[in-house]
Scaffold this motif. Sequence first.
Motif, short mmCIF file in Angstrom:
data_model
loop_
_atom_site.label_atom_id
_atom_site.label_comp_id
_atom_site.label_asym_id
_atom_site.label_seq_id
_atom_site.Cartn_x
_atom_site.Cartn_y
_atom_site.Cartn_z
N MET A 1 -15.11 6.43 11.56
CA MET A 1 -14.76 7.70 10.96
C MET A 1 -14.43 8.69 12.09
O MET A 1 -15.09 8.73 13.11
CB MET A 1 -15.91 8.20 10.10
CG MET A 1 -15.64 9.54 9.49
SD MET A 1 -16.92 10.05 8.33
CE MET A 1 -16.36 9.22 6.88
N TYR A 2 -13.39 9.47 11.86
CA TYR A 2 -12.99 10.46 12.86
C TYR A 2 -13.97 11.62 12.90
O TYR A 2 -14.48 12.06 11.88
CB TYR A 2 -11.60 11.06 12.53
CG TYR A 2 -10.48 10.14 12.85
CD1 TYR A 2 -10.17 9.84 14.16
CD2 TYR A 2 -9.71 9.58 11.84
CE1 TYR A 2 -9.10 9.00 14.47
CE2 TYR A 2 -8.65 8.75 12.12
CZ TYR A 2 -8.35 8.47 13.44
OH TYR A 2 -7.31 7.64 13.73
N THR A 3 -14.19 12.10 14.08
CA THR A 3 -14.95 13.34 14.20
C THR A 3 -13.96 14.49 14.16
O THR A 3 -12.76 14.30 14.33
CB THR A 3 -15.74 13.37 15.52
OG1 THR A 3 -14.82 13.42 16.60
CG2 THR A 3 -16.66 12.16 15.64
N ILE A 4 -14.45 15.68 13.95
CA ILE A 4 -13.59 16.86 13.94
C ILE A 4 -12.85 17.00 15.26
O ILE A 4 -11.66 17.31 15.30
CB ILE A 4 -14.42 18.13 13.61
CG1 ILE A 4 -14.88 18.07 12.16
CG2 ILE A 4 -13.61 19.39 13.88
CD1 ILE A 4 -15.80 19.19 11.74
N ASN A 5 -13.52 16.70 16.36
CA ASN A 5 -12.90 16.81 17.68
C ASN A 5 -11.73 15.83 17.82
O ASN A 5 -10.68 16.18 18.35
CB ASN A 5 -13.94 16.56 18.78
CG ASN A 5 -13.43 16.95 20.14
OD1 ASN A 5 -12.70 17.92 20.27
ND2 ASN A 5 -13.80 16.19 21.15
N GLU A 6 -11.90 14.58 17.33
CA GLU A 6 -10.81 13.60 17.41
C GLU A 6 -9.60 14.05 16.60
O GLU A 6 -8.46 13.88 17.02
CB GLU A 6 -11.30 12.23 16.94
CG GLU A 6 -12.23 11.55 17.92
CD GLU A 6 -12.84 10.29 17.34
OE1 GLU A 6 -13.03 10.23 16.11
OE2 GLU A 6 -13.15 9.39 18.12
N GLY A 8 -8.71 17.12 15.97
CA GLY A 8 -8.08 18.20 16.74
C GLY A 8 -7.26 17.66 17.90
O GLY A 8 -6.16 18.14 18.18
N GLU A 9 -7.78 16.65 18.58
CA GLU A 9 -7.04 16.04 19.69
C GLU A 9 -5.75 15.39 19.20
O GLU A 9 -4.73 15.44 19.88
CB GLU A 9 -7.91 15.01 20.40
CG GLU A 9 -9.02 15.61 21.23
CD GLU A 9 -9.98 14.55 21.79
OE1 GLU A 9 -9.77 13.35 21.53
OE2 GLU A 9 -10.92 14.96 22.49
N GLU A 16 2.29 17.77 21.80
CA GLU A 16 2.77 17.38 23.13
C GLU A 16 3.91 16.37 23.03
O GLU A 16 4.89 16.46 23.78
CB GLU A 16 1.63 16.82 23.98
CG GLU A 16 2.03 16.52 25.41
CD GLU A 16 2.60 17.73 26.15
OE1 GLU A 16 3.54 17.53 26.95
OE2 GLU A 16 2.14 18.87 25.92
N VAL A 17 3.82 15.43 22.10
CA VAL A 17 4.91 14.48 21.89
C VAL A 17 6.18 15.22 21.47
O VAL A 17 7.28 14.92 21.95
CB VAL A 17 4.52 13.41 20.84
CG1 VAL A 17 5.73 12.60 20.39
CG2 VAL A 17 3.45 12.48 21.40
N LEU A 18 6.04 16.20 20.58
CA LEU A 18 7.21 16.99 20.17
C LEU A 18 7.82 17.74 21.34
O LEU A 18 9.03 17.78 21.50
CB LEU A 18 6.82 17.98 19.07
CG LEU A 18 6.74 17.42 17.67
CD1 LEU A 18 6.20 18.46 16.71
CD2 LEU A 18 8.10 16.94 17.21
N ARG A 19 6.98 18.35 22.16
CA ARG A 19 7.50 19.07 23.33
C ARG A 19 8.27 18.14 24.25
O ARG A 19 9.34 18.48 24.74
CB ARG A 19 6.35 19.74 24.09
CG ARG A 19 5.82 20.97 23.41
CD ARG A 19 4.85 21.71 24.31
NE ARG A 19 4.41 22.91 23.64
CZ ARG A 19 3.15 23.29 23.57
NH1 ARG A 19 2.20 22.59 24.15
NH2 ARG A 19 2.82 24.40 22.93
#
Length: 196
Positions: A1-6, A8-9, A16-19
């Motif tokens: 299960m993802y954490t909130i921090n993951e 957000g990352e 960053e991929v879009l940039r």
Amino acid sequence: MYTINERGENISRAVEVLRTTYKNLTLLMGEMDMVGKELGFVPLVPKFLRWKSDSYEEGWLLSDFIKIYQLDGASAGNDHVSDLKEGPVFVVEIDLEGQEGYPEIALSRFQYDLSLWERVPAVSDHWLFQNPYRLENHFEITYNDGIWRSKTREKSIKKYWGLQQAIGKSIPLITVSDAETIKTNIFQELLDLPEA
């Protein structure tokens, strides 16, 4: 299960991929202008055309970019737009989503009655060059053997600045990676499009 921090990352990585993608598109379009100029293609406007909207969230993300060119040559004789040349308008549309969910480049030749142009297209006139393969109420659209053909319906000729017909094809975006593939996969393909 993802954490909130993951989670957000993941959002930060996606941005960053879009940039990076936008930076690469800037390089591609700059190189297209240089290679095109060597082959006699003149950009009609220095910037790319695009759709952007503050009202619709799908318009927040730029995913479709259009460059328009003409071959250098005799003036079209249009008093409103002195830079217009005789002959077709060549359209290069870079679509990051693509028709099949895969990034592609659409290469088209548009035939116009150039006397109907009253100005050079603005950045927001993206729809003039994107709609001909998408809106059947304005165009008779066919697709056979990898070639799109679009004929403007009589009621829409003035709205689309005298566009009579368009012909085009799509190639995968990843087939263009350097000056040589820009020359062969974009500009030579534009010249080699069949007659409408």
